[in-house]
Design a protein around this motif. Structure first.
Motif, short mmCIF file in Angstrom:
data_model
loop_
_atom_site.label_atom_id
_atom_site.label_comp_id
_atom_site.label_asym_id
_atom_site.label_seq_id
_atom_site.Cartn_x
_atom_site.Cartn_y
_atom_site.Cartn_z
N LYS A 660 0.58 -1.22 -0.08
CA LYS A 660 0.23 0.05 0.06
C LYS A 660 0.67 0.85 0.05
N LEU A 661 2.19 0.93 0.38
CA LEU A 661 2.82 2.03 -0.13
C LEU A 661 2.98 2.73 -1.50
N GLY A 663 4.39 6.15 -4.52
CA GLY A 663 5.12 6.96 -4.97
C GLY A 663 5.48 7.79 -3.58
N ASN A 664 6.03 9.15 -2.89
CA ASN A 664 6.80 9.49 -2.21
C ASN A 664 5.91 9.94 -0.59
N SER A 665 5.16 8.10 -0.80
CA SER A 665 4.30 8.71 0.20
C SER A 665 5.40 8.10 1.92
N THR A 666 5.12 8.25 3.29
CA THR A 666 5.86 7.13 3.66
C THR A 666 5.41 6.69 4.95
N PHE A 667 5.78 5.99 5.35
CA PHE A 667 5.03 4.22 6.06
C PHE A 667 5.01 4.00 7.18
N TYR A 668 4.65 4.09 8.14
CA TYR A 668 4.78 3.98 10.17
C TYR A 668 4.57 2.24 10.14
N TYR A 669 5.52 2.10 9.84
CA TYR A 669 5.38 0.43 10.42
C TYR A 669 5.48 -0.13 12.19
N THR A 670 4.89 -1.41 12.08
CA THR A 670 5.05 -2.28 13.44
C THR A 670 5.81 -3.17 13.23
N ALA A 671 7.04 -3.72 14.10
CA ALA A 671 7.01 -5.25 13.82
C ALA A 671 7.16 -6.31 15.75
N CYS A 672 6.85 -7.01 14.75
CA CYS A 672 6.13 -7.82 15.66
C CYS A 672 7.04 -9.78 16.04
N ASN A 673 7.75 -10.74 16.93
CA ASN A 673 7.95 -11.62 16.72
C ASN A 673 7.15 -12.36 16.92
N GLU A 674 7.68 -13.48 16.67
CA GLU A 674 6.66 -15.07 16.28
C GLU A 674 6.18 -15.16 17.51
N GLU A 675 6.03 -14.40 18.56
CA GLU A 675 4.76 -14.12 19.46
C GLU A 675 4.16 -12.97 19.58
N GLY A 676 3.98 -12.28 18.67
CA GLY A 676 3.12 -11.51 18.32
C GLY A 676 3.87 -10.26 19.49
#
Lengths: 958, 395, 79, 206
Positions: A660-661, A663-676
């Motif tokens: 969904k990212l 053109g010139n948009s920025t994209f905030y993301y979070t990351a989880c480990n396998e446990e969530g």
């Protein structure tokens, strides 16, 4: 030269080169080639140290680095083995504690009150008595070193060596192994503990000395042999690393007090030789009672006559040879005691008889007398029936040879007792290790040399060297069988007394050991722990064989003379030398010096040094809200992810959908480990087709790299990841005036229309090429600039210059903390811990429910409807609060959780923060949060729904 | 004074016992002692394959303390710490308990916060803990560098006056001696190689010398728990890792407290004998070998020297390691195993020593009554399936 | 003996150059239930003997290496 | 003019540096006092262009296998692992010019030091645990390993007198530089400008 024998070819000291050392306030003249111990013995010093428990007088027994009786303080360094420390001009040698008159020596008379394990059986009733006693016990031990700083210049050194072959032991076997291997063209390191090469042969009178000289000069011809003398191999670790310690490595570099050689060799030959076992008899620890090698070294190497009348005792022919050799050097030999029925070899018998030296066969030593040193010995027939006193000032006694096997133990090779030989022989060695020489019980010099060469050839084969083309002659292993040695007979009541010492380091007597066995401590490991035998400074080097023998006498079924476990180090190594290779380095931002110049206060945080503030973090936060501020964000992890499968990889780790990212948009993301569990967040920018720029939190950067690599490896994706963290400086420019400041420095259109919130563009700022994005972390109009690291300081200065008239200030992480809390941003790892999943972090909104491949999503889906154990909540308190991070959140006696972030916002005039808490009815609008802190003070806060500031986010969109 | 009364008494195992305890370490011996002494169980055997106290019991650094933060586990550790005081008298054997006090250094605001939280949690549980500033630390440990010249400057500390040391071997022998006097059979050289289970109930163990029947079997094998799991055909939530420790030459008394840096993973204390015990970090990989490594020892020594610079010429004389079976949540597994009659006391990581008395007491209570005592409920095996893991952060 | 990890790129290196990635486990399938996941996440074979495990060469080439190691003797063998 | 900042701060005992400007970089060409002979020379080459190239077949394109390095004109090219190449351009244009997007410019990200002279091996033996002179292999050698806890890349140039280059992340540049100074304590170490380094290289390498 005083008190030395006439010049002899075997001597290793130079009588023309005097060296002055200082001992207990007096000056002693030694010679180059002397060790500290040889110099002191030559000067007539009788007592070197006092013993651990009874404070008995002790002097060197072995002069070959095995016992710990000669240890003293040398040039301010504690517990130095003086027998292996060469003298150096001006050296200051001090005993550790009183040696001449030691009031604690009274303990010797009270040994009856200290049976084995008496600490365990006494002093504990009543409880207060033990508290008193233990302070007395602490002050008691003899030869205790004082902890004092070394001179500031003193330093330690460490060198890594990677030879093809490591040879441990510079005796005949070791030298022959080194020569054979070097001849085949491989790189060899040979290590010898003594200051000189030659080992045992070097002090076997002239014939032996000549043999060693021949080998030494052959060895010297090889440039591919590195020779390390005066160097002890203290350990071989599981990765094959051999740690070698060299005291005072060179005369020229006096400040270097100890150097380690960390040797990682392709193959190793262990030729550490054999030493003598002390004999077991009463009062066998008096000064003047020495092992044969000590007597031989004194006479042959340093021309020192053992004091007065000398009595020798043992159970092999070697003791007779030593007696003869001493006699030939003019020593007053008063007799030889041999505990074998057959007695000495005939030729030795007659030679001794020729010189009028009596030989007592079937006799053994049972006791000695003497105050400062030994003055007489009791010699008893082994049937116990006949006894006589022999006046003597020195006793040279040994019950036989004993392999220096400890390094074999460290490579996992057990030593098995051979009853016929009364000797320990190694089991099979690991593939790349070989053993040679007297360590295997060999005696004949030719056989020893052949065995050394044979070991080297086996090692060469292991190294893959073609021994045929290398023109190495095949050498058969030595076929000489080791010579049997008679086990020392023991006359129970006469010999095994409370002052018959087995472990010299800890004053453990034969009686102590017998008693421990009677009390049920009859396994070597429990007996060792209970009596503390073999656990002293020499780590069993002198005593473990006698210890095992005594145990086997009483409990023959339990033990086949198993030796205690060997562990590193073989001989002690200094903490300073061990520590050389490790440094705890903080990472430094490219803007570090620039910020210091602007008055920044720095603090190590995690792996980075960061700026806490520039004097007043509250003022800084007000400036950010009213004018503008800039902050260093260079420590964010930064990655370039590119290649056809880049999206697959990013979608694997990000909870949102990278597709969904655009053109010139920025994209905030979070990351989880396998446990969530929430582990990271950051921004992603699309730089081109399948080409992304991704940031992570500072703490997570190192892990991100391996994490991404793991998923690539599992899936075999076509994607490249480059850690570009350090290529770019990061500057956050925030505040209502930010656009005005930036526009002064760039031609680019940075209007709200051209570069709105959550967009980014390439532009030149002050001529510096930068990636500029609009973010919302601090709650104001906020640009994040990433530029080449080396140009960061220039850009910072340019922005400061442009912004200063408009009220721009630099700010640090405290201010950043105020601003992010005002906006209600949860920081992974600060407001959450290693158990907090995305929902518990109150960040469920960041999960794209339709995406299936995300790490952690399965667990998040499966636990969605489960009861939450803890979650992140926000709270606020009117005005300033003394509550700090770590305060407990409570409800009556119930402990609900803890405050993870709390700070006073000068803008809101409130104290705001986050807590990680168990579910509770209060967590609704208007609910109360109760804190318990500072040993029982309580405070109240209101449950709040962040953000606290600009809830609609209008200011970040300006 | 001198006595030749037998301290350690071993027995050959019989064919049937009420309770068989697998593992002759501290936990196994303590459990046997409490079962025999306070629950009147008559026929108890402790089976040890090597010698008693040969595992972690004899390889730890003798530290006893209550340093947990998870409130559901605090009463357990508080209990254990208090029990040590009376054990010398109870066991008629000096365990050389020294409540010398433990100083845990903080090197960041985050750690200070964490320590404050922990301290407050403990105070609420009735355990005495204070925070120290650098001046106070310096006064208590003059040789410690609390300046800002160190790699990670000391910013303060937590002081746990009730913490200290107990002689670990003394504890092993004390429990063994007293257990044997209460009629427990301590059998060494007996290796359990399997379990007999009928239906869902355990009926005994298989050993190197044949089967031994038991109404109940208790597993207390320290770092070796996964070997038991394999015999039972299950897995445990643990990874076995070694913890390395070193000891130095003898020095005149200069360090009166146990000093630790949780952040840098080191601790050190001076024993009665005068040597320093140095240690503190698990190896970063799984291993069943009790070697020591240069890298680990070197890093530990370097980080300690950073704060005790005068010790540069101190000398290490021995290093050793013990195996720790570690869970991800720094809490053990105690109580039911899922098989009737088989109870667990495993997964203690590197904090099993200090827990010994309470472990023995509560394990015995569970074995005798079949009811899980309140204080060990948090340590159930089920917690890994119902998201009730103990949220512990170790300091 | 000789506890060294064989990195296909860098050769035999000391294990402390690597980060240990744990025993190799098969991740649960798409339809796995919570118990299966919990067992996968928290429970380990924890072999005393040979096991397949992951090592990441963080001080070297930055690749993950799959190693078959004996956790008692540290002998390392081919897959 | 846009100036650049060095990652490595030189100690004052190194002498008074004489700098030249090269693509905005302040490059120390030499020190005012004559340097004379030294046991080991330590030269900051961090301004030189550097890159990682990642593409299938790039190693075979450069005819390299992991662990090997070679000269390609003015550049050193090394192979850490399949499909990867590392480029240290020691004497080409100062502005990085990489052919395509498979290259990631690392000029700014890595500090690069030259260590050379008769005692250079002794210096490296105090920094690196790995064998830098394997018996069976005489060509330039690339090693990725750790030094005092810092991740480093080393190339043994296999010049006549020993010479190495060592690179690490910029944020650790000062730490590595100071580790070098400590390691050189007993080796008559001198901090030199680029003139001495290139002089040595021209003499020794061809």
């Amino acid at each position: 030269m005083s008190g030395r024998l006439p010049d002899s070819p075997t001597q290793i000291f130079d009588p023309k080169k005097p060296v002055k050392i200082h001992f207990r306030g007096r000056s002693i003249t030694a010679f180059e080639g002397d060790t500290v111990a040889s110099a002191l013995l030559a000067a007539g010093v009788d007592t070197f140290s006092r013993s651990f428990k009874y404070h008995r007088r002790r002097a060197p027994a072995c002069l070959s680095g095995q016992c710990s009786r000669c240890t003293m303080n040398v040039d301010g360094r504690m517990h130095i083995k003086t027998c292996q420390t060469p003298v150096r001009e001006g050296m200051v040698v001090e005993p550790q504690g009183p040696i001449a008159f030691d009031p604690a020596g009274a303990a010797d008379a009270f040994s009856w009150a200290m049976p084995t394990g008496f600490y365990y059986k006494m002093f504990y009733k009543p409880q207060w008595f033990w508290k008193l006693v233990k302070e007395v016990i602490r002050a008691m031990p003899g030869n205790m070193a004082k902890v004092k700083a070394l001179p500031a210049k003193a330093h330690f050194d460490s060198i890594n060596l990677s030879p093809d072959l490591l040879v441990i032991g510079g005796g005949l076997a070791g030298m022959e192994a080194a020569i054979t291997a070097a001849d085949a063209g491989v790189r060899v390191v040979i290590v010898e503990a003594d200051p000189q090469l030659g080992g045992f042969e070097a002090f076997q009178a002239e014939a032996g000395f000549r043999r060693t000289q021949a080998s030494i000069s052959r060895l010297a011809a090889f440039p591919n042999i590195t020779l390390l003398t005066g160097t002890r191999v203290t350990a071989i670790y599981p990765d094959g690393l051999a740690v070698c310690m060299q005291e005072s490595p060179s005369q020229s570099a006096q400040d270097c007090v100890e150097r380690s050689y960390l040797v990682r060799a392709g193959a190793t030959v262990i030729a550490t030789g054999a030493g003598s076992m002390p004999m077991v008899f009463a009062h066998n620890d008096r000064p003047g009672i020495i092992l044969p090698e000590a007597a031989q070294r004194m006479v042959h190497l340093w021309g020192i006559k053992p004091k007065g009348r000398v009595l020798l005792a043992g159970g092999d022919d070697h003791i007779g040879e030593v007696a003869l050799a001493l006699y030939k050097q003019g020593v007053d030999v008063v007799g030889v005691v041999d505990f074998r029925e057959a007695g000495l070899r005939k030729d030795l018998q007659s030679a001794l008889a020729d010189h009028g030296i009596p030989v007592w066969s079937s006799y053994t030593l049972t006791d000695t007398r003497g105050r400062r040193r030994v003055t007489s010995a009791t010699v008893t027939s082994i049937d116990g029936l006949q006894s006589k006193r022999v006046r003597c000032d020195t006793i040279v006694a040994s019950s036989g040879r004993y392999p220096r096997h400890k390094l074999l133990g460290q490579i996992g090779t057990r030593m098995l007792y051979d009853a016929a030989l009364n000797f320990y022989l190694p089991e099979q060695l690991p593939a790349n290790y070989e053993a040679a020489g007297r360590l295997l019980g060999l005696e004949d010099p030719n056989a020893i040399m052949r065995q050394g060469a044979h070991a080297a050839i086996n090692a060469l084969k292991h190294l893959g060297v073609d021994t045929n083309t290398a023109k190495v002659a095949a050498v058969e292993p030595a076929d000489e069988a080791p010579m049997p040695v008679r086990l020392q007979p023991v006359i129970e009541d006469v010999q095994l007394k409370s002052k018959t010492f087995v472990c010299y380091c800890h004053d453990v007597s034969a009686k102590n050991i017998e008693q421990a066995i009677d009390e049920g401590f009859d396994k070597i490991e429990t007996c060792k722990r209970y009596t503390t035998a073999t656990q002293g400074a020499c780590q069993g080097g002198m005593c473990e064989a006698n210890f095992a023998h005594l145990l086997a006498r009483k409990r023959p079924a339990l033990s086949a003379r198993v030796l205690p476990t060997t562990r590193p180090p073989v001989t002690s190594m200094s903490l300073g030398a061990m520590a050389v290779g490790y440094h705890d380095h903080p990472q430094v931002s490219p803007l570090y010096h620039t910020q210091l110049a602007h008055g920044g206060n720095s603090l190590r945080m995690g792996s980075w040094i960061r700026m806490v503030d520039f004097g007043d973090h509250e003022a800084e936060s007000l400036a950010v809200h009213s004018t503008a501020g800039i902050c260093d964000v260079s420590m964010f992890g930064k990655f370039r992810v590119f290649g056809p499968d880049a999206e697959k990889l990013l979608n694997r780790i990000m909870t949102r959908n990278i597709e969904k990212l655009n053109g010139n948009s920025t994209f905030y993301y979070t990351a989880c480990n396998e446990e969530g569990v929430l582990v990271d967040d950051g921004m992603a920018l699309k730089m081109g087709e399948h080409d992304y720029f991704v940031t992570t939190t500072a703490a997570r950067a190192a892990v991100t790299e391996e994490w991404l690599a793991r998923w690539c490896r599992e899936e075999n994706w076509q994607v490249n990841v480059v850690n570009v963290t350090d290529t770019k400086a990061g500057i956050s420019l925030a505040g209502p005036m930010a656009r005005e400041i930036l526009s002064k420095l760039t031609e680019a259109d940075i209007s709200g229309e051209a570069l709105p919130f959550q967009k980014w563009m390439h532009m030149e700022v002050a001529g510096v090429k930068a990636i500029v994005s609009r973010v919302g972390f601090v709650g104001e109009l906020n640009y994040e600039l990433f530029c080449p690291a080396s140009q960061g300081p220039y850009l910072w200065d340019a922005i400061m210059a442009a912004g200063k008239p408009l009220g721009l200030v630099p700010f640090g992480i405290e201010c950043l903390n105020i601003c992010r809390l005002e906006k209600g941003h949860v920081l992974p790892g600060i407001d959450t811990d290693s158990f907090t999943n995305l929902f518990e972090a109150s960040m469920g909104w960041a999960l794209d429910r339709n995406k299936t491949e995300t790490v952690g999503k399965a667990m998040l889906d499966l636990t969605t409807h489960q009861a939450i154990k803890e979650r992140v909540i926000a709270f606020s308190i009117e005005g300033r609060s003394p509550v700090t991070e770590g305060a407990l959140v409570v409800d009556g006696t119930q402990q609900l959780g803890r405050v993870t972030s709390i700070i006073y916002s000068p803008l809101l005039k409130k104290t705001i923060g986050f807590a990680l808490v168990a579910p509770h009815d209060n967590w609704v609008e208007g609910g109360t949060v109760t804190f318990w802190y500072d040993s029982g003070r309580e405070a109240q806060a209101s449950f709040a729904k962040p953000p606290f500031y600009d809830p609609k986010g209008q200011r970040i969109r300006m | 004074m001198a006595t030749t009364k037998k301290v350690l008494q071993y027995k050959e195992p019989e064919k049937h016992y009420d309770v068989v305890i697998v593992g002759g370490g501290l936990h196994g011996l303590a459990t046997a002692y409490y079962l025999a002494k306070y629950h009147g169980v008559k026929r108890i055997a402790v089976l040890e394959r090597r010698y008693i106290g040969s595992g972690g019991s004899g390889r730890n650094t003798e530290m006893v303390r209550s340093n947990k933060r998870a409130h559901e586990t605090l009463p357990f550790y508080k209990d254990s710490l208090a029990m040590w005081d009376d054990l010398s008298a109870e066991l008629d054997w000096n365990l050389m308990v020294q409540k010398k006090g433990i100083i845990a250094l903080a090197h960041s605001d985050g750690e200070l916060a964490s320590m404050r939280m922990q301290s407050d949690s403990q105070r609420r549980a009735g355990i005495k803990i204070d925070m120290l500033d650098n001046q106070q630390i310096k006064k208590m440990v003059p040789s410690l560098d609390v300046s800002d010249q160190t790699a990670l400057p000391v910013l303060g500390a937590q002081f746990h006056p009730e913490g200290g040391t107990v002689h670990h071997d003394a504890a092993v022998w004390g429990f063994a001696k007293s257990a044997a006097r209460c009629g427990v059979d301590i059998c060494v050289g007996i290796e359990v190689v399997g379990f007999n289970v009928e239906g869902s109930k355990v009926t005994g163990v298989q050993t190197n010398i044949g089967d031994i029947n038991a109404n109940k079997v208790h597993v207390a094998v320290g770092g070796y728990s996964s070997e038991i799991a394999r015999m039972l055909g299950v897995k445990f939530p643990v990874v076995t890792m070694p913890m390395q420790v070193m000891t130095t030459n003898i020095m005149a008394p200069f360090l009166n407290y146990y000093v630790a840096s949780p952040r840098l993973h080191w601790y050190t204390q001076q024993t009665l004998k005068g040597d320093l015990i140095l240690g503190g970090q698990l190896d970063p990989f799984s291993s069943w070998n009790s070697y020591t490594t240069w890298e680990e020892c070197s890093e530990r020594v370097a980080t300690i020297l950073e704060y005790f610079p005068d010790l540069a010429h101190g000398r290490v004389v021995r290093s050793w390691s013990g195996l720790c079976d570690c869970t991800g949540d720094s809490a053990p597994v105690m109580g039911p195993s899922g098989i009737d009659g088989l109870s667990l006391d495993i997964a203690w990581g590197y904090y099993g020593f200090k827990a010994t008395p309470a472990c023995g007491k509560y394990s015995a209570e569970y074995i005798a009554t079949n009811k899980v005592p309140e204080n060990i409920k948090a340590f159930s095996l089920d917690r890994f399936f119902n998201r009730q893991r103990v949220r512990e952060v170790i300091l | 003996m000789a506890f060294l990890i064989d990195c296909p790129n860098c050769g035999r290196r000391n294990p402390y150059e690597f980060r240990f990635g744990g025993e190799c486990k098969e991740a649960p399938g798409p339809d796995a239930d919570l118990n299966t996941w919990c067992e996968y996440l928290y429970f380990n074979e924890n072999m005393s003997g040979f096991q397949q495990e992951w090592w990441y060469h963080n001080m070297g080439c930055g690749d993950w290496v799959k190693v078959r190691r004996n956790t008692v003797t540290h002998e390392i063998t081919e897959d | 003019m846009i100036t650049r900042a060095r990652a490595v701060q030189l100690p004052s005992w190194a002498g008074k540096p004489v700098e030249a400007e090269l693509g905005g970089w302040p490059v120390v060409t030499h020190f005012e006092a004559a340097t004379g002979a030294c046991g080991v020379g330590l030269t900051d080459l961090s301004h030189r262009p550097k890159a990682i190239a990642q593409a299938q077949g790039i190693d075979t394109h450069f005819a390299l296998t992991p662990g090997r390095a070679k000269w390609d004109g003015q550049s050193l090219i090394a192979c850490p692992k399949p499909a990867h190449a590392i480029i240290f351009d020691l004497n080409g244009a100062i502005e990085p010019q990489w052919p395509d997007s498979t290259y990631t410019d690392m000029t700014e990200g890595w500090v690069l030091l030259g260590i050379w002279g008769p005692e250079a091996l002794g210096m490296m033996q105090r920094l690196i645990t790995v064998d830098l002179e394997p018996r069976t292999f005489n060509e330039p050698l690339y090693v990725a390993t750790g030094s005092h806890g810092i991740r480093v890349q080393v190339i043994n140039l296999r010049t006549q007198s020993p010479g190495f280059i060592i690179a690490c992340a910029r944020s650790h540049g000062q730490n590595l530089f100071e580790a070098c100074l400590r390691a050189g304590t007993q080796l008559n170490l001198k901090i030199t400008g680029t003139d001495d380094f290139y002089g040595w290289l021209a003499n020794d390498c061809k």
